[in-house]
Enzyme design. Structure first.
Site, PDB file in Angstrom:
ATOM      1  N   ARG A 131     -69.866  44.350   8.579  1.00 18.57           N
ATOM      2  CA  ARG A 131     -69.353  43.708   7.369  1.00 18.57           C
ATOM      3  C   ARG A 131     -68.263  44.579   6.752  1.00 18.57           C
ATOM      4  NH1 ARG A 131     -72.389  44.244   3.674  1.00 18.57           N
ATOM      5  NH2 ARG A 131     -74.207  45.097   4.731  1.00 18.57           N
ATOM      6  N   TYR A 179     -67.080  38.883  12.953  1.00 20.42           N
ATOM      7  CA  TYR A 179     -68.364  39.578  12.851  1.00 20.42           C
ATOM      8  C   TYR A 179     -69.377  38.778  12.012  1.00 20.42           C
ATOM      9  CZ  TYR A 179     -72.117  42.567  11.507  1.00 20.42           C
ATOM     10  OH  TYR A 179     -73.388  43.029  11.282  1.00 20.42           O
ATOM     11  N   LYS A 217     -74.927  35.853   4.663  1.00 18.09           N
ATOM     12  CA  LYS A 217     -74.726  36.627   3.438  1.00 18.09           C
ATOM     13  C   LYS A 217     -73.828  35.877   2.449  1.00 18.09           C
ATOM     14  CE  LYS A 217     -77.519  39.812   4.469  1.00 18.09           C
ATOM     15  NZ  LYS A 217     -77.483  40.758   5.495  1.00 18.09           N
ATOM     16  N   HIS A 271     -82.150  39.668  -0.939  1.00 16.16           N
ATOM     17  CA  HIS A 271     -82.004  40.307   0.383  1.00 16.16           C
ATOM     18  C   HIS A 271     -83.370  40.861   0.800  1.00 16.16           C
ATOM     19  CE1 HIS A 271     -79.530  43.410   2.960  1.00 16.16           C
ATOM     20  NE2 HIS A 271     -79.944  42.383   3.661  1.00 16.16           N
ATOM     21  N   SER A 273     -79.133  47.020   4.112  1.00 14.29           N
ATOM     22  CA  SER A 273     -78.820  46.753   5.514  1.00 14.29           C
ATOM     23  C   SER A 273     -79.204  47.944   6.390  1.00 14.29           C
ATOM     24  CB  SER A 273     -77.328  46.485   5.658  1.00 14.29           C
ATOM     25  OG  SER A 273     -76.968  45.401   4.834  1.00 14.29           O
ATOM     26  N   CYS A 303     -82.074  49.199   7.031  1.00 13.31           N
ATOM     27  CA  CYS A 303     -83.089  50.081   6.452  1.00 13.31           C
ATOM     28  C   CYS A 303     -84.510  49.593   6.749  1.00 13.31           C
ATOM     29  CB  CYS A 303     -82.883  50.244   4.955  1.00 13.31           C
ATOM     30  SG  CYS A 303     -81.405  51.210   4.572  1.00 13.31           S
ATOM     31  N   ASP A 336     -84.682  38.797   6.479  1.00 16.33           N
ATOM     32  CA  ASP A 336     -83.446  39.247   5.811  1.00 16.33           C
ATOM     33  C   ASP A 336     -83.222  38.612   4.438  1.00 16.33           C
ATOM     34  OD1 ASP A 336     -81.123  40.994   6.179  1.00 16.33           O
ATOM     35  OD2 ASP A 336     -79.916  39.175   6.208  1.00 16.33           O
ATOM     36  N   ARG A 378     -75.838  43.883  17.686  1.00 14.25           N
ATOM     37  CA  ARG A 378     -76.813  42.936  17.100  1.00 14.25           C
ATOM     38  C   ARG A 378     -77.332  41.944  18.126  1.00 14.25           C
ATOM     39  NH1 ARG A 378     -78.153  43.219  11.322  1.00 14.25           N
ATOM     40  NH2 ARG A 378     -76.938  45.023  10.694  1.00 14.25           N
TER      41      ARG A 378
END
Ligand code: GTP
Ligand code: SPV
Ligand code: MN
Length: 587
Positions: A69, A197, A206, A226, A248, A250, A277, A371
């Protein structure tokens, strides 16, 4: 194709602007997606993999400048700058429409424009919301078909409402200097250009489900967060649901697919995954807080995923998965990434497309933010409530960051309002999920710093208001930190499946009969109350991560003060008071 006039009008406008050679409406049918995959394979956008070992899986390599991002290129475009707040990059809608229109002009010449109607949330959920993404990327279409609901049912819903989010995306030249991810919350619109991306280009995620949805949620009295959602089933078969907000990279996907350690599994504990998420939360008819996962798949971090850390994820991604930026093994057309096993291929191709020998190379083969995109239905522990239209009732909310020091393993807020304070003072070290330096500690309130579509001071006020409405039904609020390190930089807490030990304490604290230590920051476990059975950790080490270093916390207060000041008078008075109280208690 929809009968909705508003949708058609907007699609026609986009077609006139972007000037594609062709236009295709996406209905998500297997035949249509097969055709797109064949096209992507033919032009190299997708790479075929071993059909026996990885059925239905594909590899994609992104442009090298387009792997995460881009927060510096992400804008919230509201009429008034103060409505975007100090937490966002702001530009006026007029300025950004004027700047981006020429970039979109002719951007799809020689290309196909795909129109993707999609639904966030189960299609029959009263809380579901619709969007339409226009894109010239097959990769985006195929990812959207995994991450959101794309089907004729969605088109039928769209025929009946003008309430939909308009997402316009073009790859253009992937020119980093002309990359913009712009949100127009006042118009329900998102314009994204020059990136392919995930978080920049899969506009349901998002951009819509957090930035636009958080703005809608504030107006409509709910919350877009989130957060992962899990159900923890105890030996008596009762399931309690918790949400957890971590920044993100984590640990949300890992916690969402947690496998109980043997001693818990033997007793009959199970963990069910509802989401990894994003959570949309509403107050139900019973007065409690209910959560749905608006997504239909997982867009997860690949490196570090292995049979020990996350066997459920490994099982989930064995089929029907798109991998982005991992290592290709030329010997058998399979994949590899750092942290999978100790046996990297010698005949590999790295994420940049270069020959790579895992036995001799000193460079990483997979990008740290590589990813997987995989359907939720593949997950062996997907919750039976995954499609429940009203979602699941939430007993606890957990905040957590990546902190080498300062934040203890776990602590509990005194009450919901204090929990809002605890969430607001969160900070975390940056990761590879966003471009820029890694490991820099920055404020990340509620793990929403990059995703709150409006002024975060108003967001805090909204949280406090939700707490007042919830009253006695409010979930308990906690903070965790799996990432405390020792002097050699090693993680002290074993993490992953063992995190269930902390969840057990958290759920006990949601009941009546678990005492705790009162500390300046909130309630901490008495070390003896964390189950250490079969755990490779000494009591001294546990005590260390359950300790509060007053000097570090005083420094923390100083930086929170500075952070709070950035919001000026808009910050709720209550939070100022809590900060002063904390400062007092630390003296
Ligand atoms: P986003 O998809 O970016 O939102 O990330 P996420 O929050 O879902 O994070 P994820 O679960 O993918 O984990 C990111 C990284 O943290 C991976 O490298 C994991 O191996 C690591 N990680 C996750 N859980 C733990 C844990 O409990 N302890 C430690 N030490 N590392 C963890
Ligand atoms: C994150 O960065 O928090 C992610 C990946 O979940 S992205 O979709 O790129 O935002
Ligand atoms: Mn995320």
């Amino acid at each position: 194709m929809t009968q909705n006039f508003k949708v058609k009008e907007w699609v026609n406008w986009a077609q006139d602007l972007c000037k594609p050679d062709k236009m295709v409406w996406i209905d998500g049918s297997a035949a249509q997606l097969d055709t797109l995959r064949a096209e992507a394979l033919a032009d190299g956008e997708l790479i075929a993999l071993n059909a026996d070992k990885l059925p239905g899986c594909y590899l994609h390599r992104s442009a090298q400048n387009d792997v995460a991002r881009s927060e510096d290129k992400t804008f919230i475009c509201t009429t008034h700058e103060a409505d975007a707040g100090p937490n966002n990059n702001w530009k006026s809608p007029k300025e950004m429409y004027e700047k981006l229109t020429p970039l979109f002009d002719g951007a799809m010449r020689g290309r196909t424009m795909y129109v993707v109607p999609f639904c966030m949330g189960p299609v029959d959920s009263p809380f579901a919301k619709l969007g339409v993404e226009i894109t010239d990327s097959i990769y985006v279409v195929l990812n959207m078909a995994i991450m959101t609901r794309v089907s004729p049912d969605v088109v039928a819903l769209l025929d009946k409402t003008d309430d939909f989010v308009k997402g316009l995306h073009a790859k253009a030249d992937l020119d980093i200097d002309k990359r913009f991810i712009c949100h127009f919350p006042e118009d329900n619109a998102i314009w994204s250009i020059n990136s392919g991306y995930g978080g920049n280009a899969l506009l349901g995620k998002k951009c819509f489900a957090l930035r636009i949805a958080s703005y809608q949620a504030k107006q409509e009295g709910w919350m877009a967060e989130h957060m992962l959602i899990i159900g923890i089933q105890n030996p008596a078969g009762e399931v309690k649901y918790v949400c957890a907000a971590f920044p993100s990279a984590c640990g949300k996907t890992n916690l969402a697919m947690l496998i109980p350690p043997e001693i818990y599994a033997n007793k009959g504990y199970k963990v069910w995954c509802v989401g990894d998420d994003i959570a949309w939360l509403r107050i139900g008819k019973d007065g409690r807080l209910w959560a749905i996962n608006p997504e239909n798949g997982f867009f997860g971090v690949v490196p570090g995923t292995n049979a020990k850390t996350n066997p459920n994820a490994l099982e989930t991604i064995r089929k029907d998965t798109i991998f982005t930026n991992v290592v290709y093994n030329e010997d058998d057309a399979t994949l590899w990434w750092e942290g999978l096993d100790k046996n990297p291929p010698e005949n590999g191709i790295d994420w940049k497309g270069n020959k790579w020998n895992g036995k001799t190379s000193t460079e990483k083969g997979a990008h740290p933010n590589s990813r997987f995109t995989t359907p939720a239905a593949n997950c062996p522990v997907i919750s039976p409530e995954f499609e429940a239209p009203h979602g699941v009732p939430i007993s606890a909310i957990i905040f957590g960051g990546r902190r080498a020091k300062t934040a203890p393993l776990v602590y509990q807020a005194r009450d919901f309002a204090h929990g809002v304070f605890v969430g607001s003072i969160m900070a975390s070290e940056t990761t590879a999920a966003q471009t820029g330096a890694v490991g820099v500690t920055r404020p990340d309130s509620m793990a929403m710093k990059p995703f709150c579509g409006y002024n975060m001071a108003d967001y805090f006020a909204h949280w406090l208001e939700m707490g007042e409405k919830l009253g006695d039904n409010a979930p308990e609020i906690f903070n965790v930190n799996w990432f405390r390190t020792d002097d050699d930089g090693n993680f002290i807490w074993p993490g992953f499946g063992e995190n269930l030990r902390v969840l057990e304490w958290i759920l006990a604290r949601c009941g009546d009969d678990m005492p705790a230590q009162v500390t300046p920051i909130g309630y901490l476990p008495r070390p003896a109350d964390i189950n250490m059975e079969d755990l490779d950790l000494t009591m001294d080490r546990l005590q260390e991560i359950l300790s509060i270093d007053k000097d570090l916390w005083q420094a923390e207060v100083a930086s929170i003060k500075e952070y709070y000041q950035s919001f000026g008078h808009r910050l709720p008075e209550y939070l100022h008071n809590e900060l002063s109280n904390l400062e007092e208690r630390l003296k």
